[in-house]
Scaffold this motif. Structure first.
Motif, mmCIF file in Angstrom:
data_model
loop_
_atom_site.group_PDB
_atom_site.id
_atom_site.type_symbol
_atom_site.label_atom_id
_atom_site.label_comp_id
_atom_site.label_asym_id
_atom_site.label_seq_id
_atom_site.Cartn_x
_atom_site.Cartn_y
_atom_site.Cartn_z
ATOM 1 N N TYR A 56 0.822 -1.211 0.000
ATOM 2 C CA TYR A 56 0.000 0.000 0.000
ATOM 3 C C TYR A 56 0.855 1.260 0.000
ATOM 4 O O TYR A 56 0.366 2.348 -0.207
ATOM 5 C CB TYR A 56 -1.008 -0.003 1.155
ATOM 6 C CG TYR A 56 -0.413 -0.041 2.547
ATOM 7 C CD1 TYR A 56 -0.081 -1.254 3.146
ATOM 8 C CD2 TYR A 56 -0.193 1.128 3.257
ATOM 9 C CE1 TYR A 56 0.454 -1.297 4.413
ATOM 10 C CE2 TYR A 56 0.350 1.095 4.536
ATOM 11 C CZ TYR A 56 0.675 -0.121 5.111
ATOM 12 O OH TYR A 56 1.211 -0.159 6.364
ATOM 13 N N GLN A 57 2.146 1.083 0.242
ATOM 14 C CA GLN A 57 3.021 2.250 0.179
ATOM 15 C C GLN A 57 4.425 1.848 -0.255
ATOM 16 O O GLN A 57 4.984 0.882 0.253
ATOM 17 C CB GLN A 57 3.112 2.910 1.553
ATOM 18 C CG GLN A 57 3.911 4.192 1.529
ATOM 19 C CD GLN A 57 4.159 4.729 2.928
ATOM 20 O OE1 GLN A 57 5.069 4.278 3.601
ATOM 21 N NE2 GLN A 57 3.338 5.679 3.356
ATOM 22 N N HIS A 59 7.936 4.116 -0.883
ATOM 23 C CA HIS A 59 8.615 5.403 -0.978
ATOM 24 C C HIS A 59 10.095 5.180 -1.227
ATOM 25 O O HIS A 59 10.723 4.377 -0.543
ATOM 26 C CB HIS A 59 8.458 6.203 0.333
ATOM 27 C CG HIS A 59 7.086 6.748 0.521
ATOM 28 N ND1 HIS A 59 6.717 7.476 1.620
ATOM 29 C CD2 HIS A 59 5.976 6.677 -0.254
ATOM 30 C CE1 HIS A 59 5.451 7.834 1.510
ATOM 31 N NE2 HIS A 59 4.975 7.345 0.389
ATOM 32 N N ASP A 191 0.262 4.284 -3.062
ATOM 33 C CA ASP A 191 1.079 5.432 -2.695
ATOM 34 C C ASP A 191 2.524 5.170 -3.121
ATOM 35 O O ASP A 191 3.318 4.618 -2.372
ATOM 36 C CB ASP A 191 0.980 5.620 -1.168
ATOM 37 C CG ASP A 191 1.871 6.750 -0.667
ATOM 38 O OD1 ASP A 191 2.450 7.479 -1.491
ATOM 39 O OD2 ASP A 191 1.993 6.892 0.569
ATOM 40 N N ARG A 193 5.968 6.829 -4.433
ATOM 41 C CA ARG A 193 6.603 8.129 -4.439
ATOM 42 C C ARG A 193 8.108 8.007 -4.523
ATOM 43 O O ARG A 193 8.704 7.213 -3.798
ATOM 44 C CB ARG A 193 6.231 8.819 -3.127
ATOM 45 C CG ARG A 193 6.128 10.310 -3.256
ATOM 46 C CD ARG A 193 5.685 10.924 -1.965
ATOM 47 N NE ARG A 193 4.309 10.623 -1.624
ATOM 48 C CZ ARG A 193 3.716 11.107 -0.537
ATOM 49 N NH1 ARG A 193 4.383 11.867 0.304
ATOM 50 N NH2 ARG A 193 2.448 10.814 -0.286
ATOM 51 N N ASN A 244 5.624 10.888 -8.761
ATOM 52 C CA ASN A 244 4.543 10.429 -7.895
ATOM 53 C C ASN A 244 3.362 9.949 -8.747
ATOM 54 O O ASN A 244 2.299 10.527 -8.724
ATOM 55 C CB ASN A 244 4.168 11.632 -6.996
ATOM 56 C CG ASN A 244 3.130 11.296 -5.958
ATOM 57 O OD1 ASN A 244 2.467 12.202 -5.465
ATOM 58 N ND2 ASN A 244 2.969 10.038 -5.639
#
Ligand SMILES: *[C@@H]1O[C@H](CO)[C@@H](O)[C@H](O)[C@H]1NC(C)=O
Ligand SMILES: *[C@@H]1O[C@H](CO)[C@@H](O)[C@H](O)[C@H]1NC(C)=O
Ligand SMILES: *[C@@H]1O[C@H](CO)[C@@H](O)[C@H](O)[C@H]1NC(C)=O
Ligand SMILES: *[C@@H]1O[C@H](CO)[C@@H](O)[C@H](O)[C@H]1NC(C)=O
Ligand SMILES: *[C@@H]1O[C@H](CO)[C@@H](O)[C@H](O)[C@H]1NC(C)=O
Ligand SMILES: *[C@@H]1O[C@H](CO)[C@@H](O)[C@H](O)[C@H]1NC(C)=O
Ligand SMILES: *[C@@H]1O[C@H](CO)[C@@H](O)[C@H](O)[C@H]1NC(C)=O
Ligand SMILES: *[C@@H]1O[C@H](CO)[C@@H](O)[C@H](O)[C@H]1NC(C)=O
Ligand SMILES: *[C@@H]1O[C@H](CO)[C@@H](O)[C@H](O)[C@H]1NC(C)=O
Length: 820
Positions: A56-57, A59, A191, A193, A244
């Motif tokens: 879910y993320q 980075h 998400d 990034r 992003n």
């Protein structure tokens, strides 16, 4: 207390591919390591379906400061189903990067990885395998990269997070630095990034984020793949680049990059930039006793060059490869500068120097065409018998003829690499001795092959020795080796190029091979300076390499070291440029800078590992030890160190620590233990020694007994040089005869304490390096500590002017690196 059942399978593939696994509950620790190549290849496709935890993320944060990049990848996953699932965290990182940290957060706890010595980790791994645990290998599918993979069993409806950090020094090529970030989450990520923060000491210029790349081809920059990154200049010297993409854009990009939309984005996000620089002496940055010197002069005209193309036309080049080679050569020939000259050699069973004016008059070496006698192994073929064509000026007429002749090359026969390179060096010598005009040119050999040597000298080690020792005097030339395709022996070419002041590039067998070849050529197309030497003040220590045979436009030379408590004085850079001798000096010393110590450590470890590949067996151990020491101190995962993940319980961590110190007691048998600390386990040591070549005295010189009549008190007992020498080499006293003659297997020789002999005699087997120059014993103090007995000395002895005993003295290039 620890209710989370962990089943870890951990893989990290460094240069060789690797796999280590250990059950968390039985061993309390998990080992991530690298080892010599493993054949346990399994299927690479990480199946993505609903039974896979959702990321879910993700980075990616890259912090670049003075070209040194520290990148942290955070990946958070969630298992939403009601059964256990395997979460796979798999990251592709650049080949040049060192992993420096890894943390897993599982069940609310952090499991932190430590960098450990490799052999230890291996032992634990073998136990894990013996206890029946599975291991898997994820093949690297992106060029010039490594993959880090770890998989964890996740409890139903739980979360996990992975934090991986790696560091690297960005390399300048074609006039810019490039930070490449691989994104392969394996699924669309809500998400996602990427943030690249750049902080330089000079003004940042030409900042851009070019179209995304697949990582497996170059050249076709597709405007649709524009990342639409947000480029923000904070001030002259600071910038942030953000990427992003939302779910929809990720799917779109995945589609454009040729992957399944549901597998998410799989490509490379790239940031390029350059900095404004001192046009002459470069930038010196300092911080807390460490300095780094970046050198990329902007106001030098390119050196005219004599480029010798040595091209493999053996049968294995059949088909696409030869087609791509011709295509690339057509382009490269068109790019030669005025004042350059060139020669063309093709080789298969024999080598052939191409005559542009009359292809029928091209000269074969050593024999015509396919002629080859299976009894033939000698390389004692006299070059005087052959009249090779001169080098050609790169004028339009010659280029046209060259393109024409290259387009007609045909493949056949075997692969005689030794003869081909020897001819190449001979052409350099001829160009230097029978000049076609008054211009001095920098010779460059570009050698391309796709296979192993199969004809005449077939031992790659012999070829390396013979070519390296032949590459001297008027023949001296850097050799750049291009390895083509999958069958080629990359390690051999790496070593050969390294020992001959060049480097290698692997050309991947793909549709863009011709483009890759051109890209390589562009890197070396503009030599600016030859024999570049950096000189620093006396307080400077622990220097990385300070001598570079050649500097190419668009790249950058970097030297780093410690300067102690004194102020650093401005260094001087010397070299040979188009206008003759060049002396340059930077204008100022810049402070304070950040990251300099880690940059120094990174560069030192890289150069040590490179040196390790070409070192004498004995020296290899010491170099490895020094590299390992630094890798452990700075927490870098390298080819000599590994990552270990320990359960977050302090007692467990201590156990691992203990295990590592047990090996550290033994000393090296030659007493050379200044690098302190690590000693390979007994079994490893045996392996190393088993592989040691039989010691031999280098005998290309015909030694004869010196006339003893003139030697009366050759060794004046009182002479201070003598005293120094026997203090350094205590065994020497017992083996010198009354007349100060040293008896070697090949005869008796003088020490020449009063002599200074500067003859540049090449020799094999220095105590440090595979090759060196023969030197009087007292003129090579750097190796005295290594010469612990007559036996050891005999291995490295050489004879000067038929009357003096010398030692094969290693090239100065690396003294400082080894702190000898
Ligand atoms: C890997 O697995 C996929 C699908 O499971 C299959 O199509 C492919 O052929 C396999 N590849 C290899 C090398 O086994
Ligand atoms: C980036 O790295 C530099 C040098 O290590 C450090 O000073 C700075 O705080 C870092 N910035 C961020 C945002 O992490
Ligand atoms: C684990 O480490 C990461 C990265 O350092 C940190 O952000 C996180 O808060 C830590 N979690 C725990 C439970 O300590
Ligand atoms: C070529 O060399 C000559 C003689 O050294 C010099 O005058 C001329 O400027 C050079 N041309 C180029 C394009 O470098
Ligand atoms: C080279 O040899 C070929 C075939 O033997 C012949 O046809 C051709 O005319 C020759 N070329 C020259 C320039 O002599
Ligand atoms: C290279 O430069 C160094 C120092 O400037 C000098 O001592 C050495 O002789 C040069 N070597 C060659 C091959 O020109
Ligand atoms: C080093 O240089 C600084 C500034 O140039 C000066 O203030 C300082 O006294 C110098 N220190 C030494 C040890 O020379
Ligand atoms: C480590 O393990 C011991 C014994 O199993 C336990 O008592 C202790 O609480 C653990 N420490 C941590 C930090 O989990
Ligand atoms: C070397 O020099 C010393 C002192 O100048 C002298 O006593 C000795 O005889 C010399 N040795 C030789 C071999 O010339």
């Amino acid at each position: 207390m620890d209710s989370v059942k962990l089943k870890f399978v951990v893989i990290i593939a460094l240069c060789f591919g690797v796999i280590f696994a250990a059950p968390a509950d039985s061993k309390h620790s998990l080992i991530v390591s690298s080892t010599e190549s493993s054949n346990r290849e399994t299927n690479n496709s990480l199946k993505i379906n609903s039974d896979v935890p959702r990321i879910y993320q993700m980075h990616v944060k890259s912090n670049i400061s003075n070209r040194f990049a520290r990148t942290t990848i955070t990946s958070k996953v969630r298992n939403i189903v009601t059964k256990s699932l395997e979460a796979v965290f798999s990251i592709v990182l650049p080949e040049t990067a060192f992993i420096s940290g890894f943390i897993m957060e599982i069940g609310g706890k952090n499991y932190t990885a430590y960098v450990k010595e490799k052999e230890e980790a291996k032992k634990e791994y073998e136990q894990a395998v013996a206890s029946g645990l599975g291991a898997a290998h994820v093949a690297v599918s992106v060029r010039d990269s490594n993959r880090f993979t770890i998989s964890v069993n996740m409890e139903p409806q739980s979360k996990a997070a992975f934090y991986l950090t790696y560091e690297e020094l960005l390399k300048r090529g074609n006039g810019y630095y490039e930070q490449v970030i691989n994104l392969h989450p394996g699924q669309p990520v809500k998400d996602l990034r990427v943030e690249v923060l750049i902080a330089e000491s000079r003004k940042i210029v030409d900042l851009k984020a070019p179209p995304l790349r697949s990582g497996n081809e170059i050249g076709n920059e597709n405007a649709d793949l524009d990342p639409r990154a947000d480029l923000k200049i904070i001030d002259d010297k600071t910038a942030i680049v953000r990427f992003n993409p939302n779910l929809e854009r990720q799917k779109q990009l995945a589609h454009l990059l040729g992957t399944n939309e549901d597998d998410g984005l799989a490509g490379q996000f790239v940031v390029q930039y350059d900095v404004e620089r001192d046009p002459n002496g470069g930038e010196v940055l300092i911080q807390d006793g460490y300095f780094v010197h970046f050198f990329a002069p902007t106001e030098l005209a390119p050196l005219p060059k004599h480029i010798v193309f040595v091209l493999d036309t053996s049968s294995s080049m059949e088909g696409e490869k030869i087609k791509q080679l011709k295509e690339a050569m057509d382009n490269i020939l068109g790019q030669l500068h005025t004042n350059d000259s060139f020669s063309l050699v093709e080789f298969n069973t024999n080598a052939k120097v191409l005559d542009l004016n009359n292809p029928n008059a091209s000269v074969w070496y050593p024999h015509e065409s396919n002629a080859y006698n299976y009894e033939e192994h000698s390389d004692e073929i006299n070059f005087e018998k052959y009249t090779f064509p001169n080098a050609y000026l790169a004028d339009s007429g010659n280029i046209k003829k060259a393109k024409d002749i290259v387009s007609k090359l045909i493949v056949r026969g075997g692969t005689d690499i030794h003869s081909a390179l020897k001819v190449g060096l001979r052409l350099v010598e001829l160009a230097n001795s029978r000049k076609i005009d008054n211009i001095n040119r920098q010779p460059i050999i570009v050698f391309l092959t796709d296979g192993d040597p199969t004809v005449r000298i077939t031992s790659t080690e012999d070829i390396t020795y013979k070519i390296t020792t032949f590459n001297v005097g008027l023949r001296r030339s850097p050799i750049f080796a291009l390895s083509f395709g999958e069958l080629v022996d990359k390690e051999f070419l790496k070593k050969l190029a390294f020992l001959n002041a060049g480097f290698t590039k692997h050309i991947y067998e793909a549709a863009d091979a011709a483009l890759q070849l051109r890209g390589f050529y562009e890197q070396i197309s503009s030599p600016l300076l030859a024999n570049v030497t950096f000189k620093y003040g006396p307080s400077v220590t622990s220097l990385t390499k300070t001598n570079f045979p050649i500097h190419f436009g668009g790249s950058e030379l970097i030297v780093s070291g410690k300067y102690g408590t004194n102020n650093l004085s401005l260094p001087i850079i010397k070299g040979w440029g188009a206008a003759g001798d060049v002396h340059l000096q930077p204008l100022v010393i810049e402070r304070p800078a950040s990251n300099i110590e880690r940059l120094w450590a990174y560069l030192t470890i890289k150069q040590l590992l490179e040196l390790k590949e070409v070192a004498d067996t004995n020296m290899e151990k010491k170099i490895k030890k020094k590299a390992l020491d630094l890798a452990l101190r700075y927490s870098f995962v390298t080819s000599v160190s590994s990552l270990v993940v320990v359960k977050p319980n302090s007692t467990d961590a201590v156990e691992t620590e203990k295990a590592s110190s047990q090996d550290e007691e033994e000393d090296y048998d030659d007493g050379f233990d200044r690098f302190g600390g690590y000693q390979p386990p007994a079994n490893h040591k045996q392996q190393v020694q088993g592989g040691e070549p039989t010691p031999t005295l280098h005998t290309t010189l015909r030694p004869k007994l010196p006339s003893t009549t003139t030697v009366t008190s050759a060794v004046a007992e009182g002479s201070s040089k003598y005293k120094l020498l026997v203090t350094a080499l205590p065994w020497l006293k017992n083996v010198l005869n009354m007349n100060g003659i040293l008896n070697l297997p090949s005869g008796g020789y003088k020490l020449g304490l009063n002599e200074t002999i500067t003859d540049n005699v090449d020799c094999l087997k220095s105590p440090i390096f595979l090759i060196g120059h023969c030197s009087l014993l007292h003129n090579c103090p750097h190796v005295h500590s290594l010469l612990t007995s007559l036996n050891v000395y005999n291995r490295h002895a050489c004879i000067l002017r038929n009357e003096y005993a010398g030692v094969c003295c290693p090239d100065k290039l690396f003294y400082s690196l080894l702190q000898l």
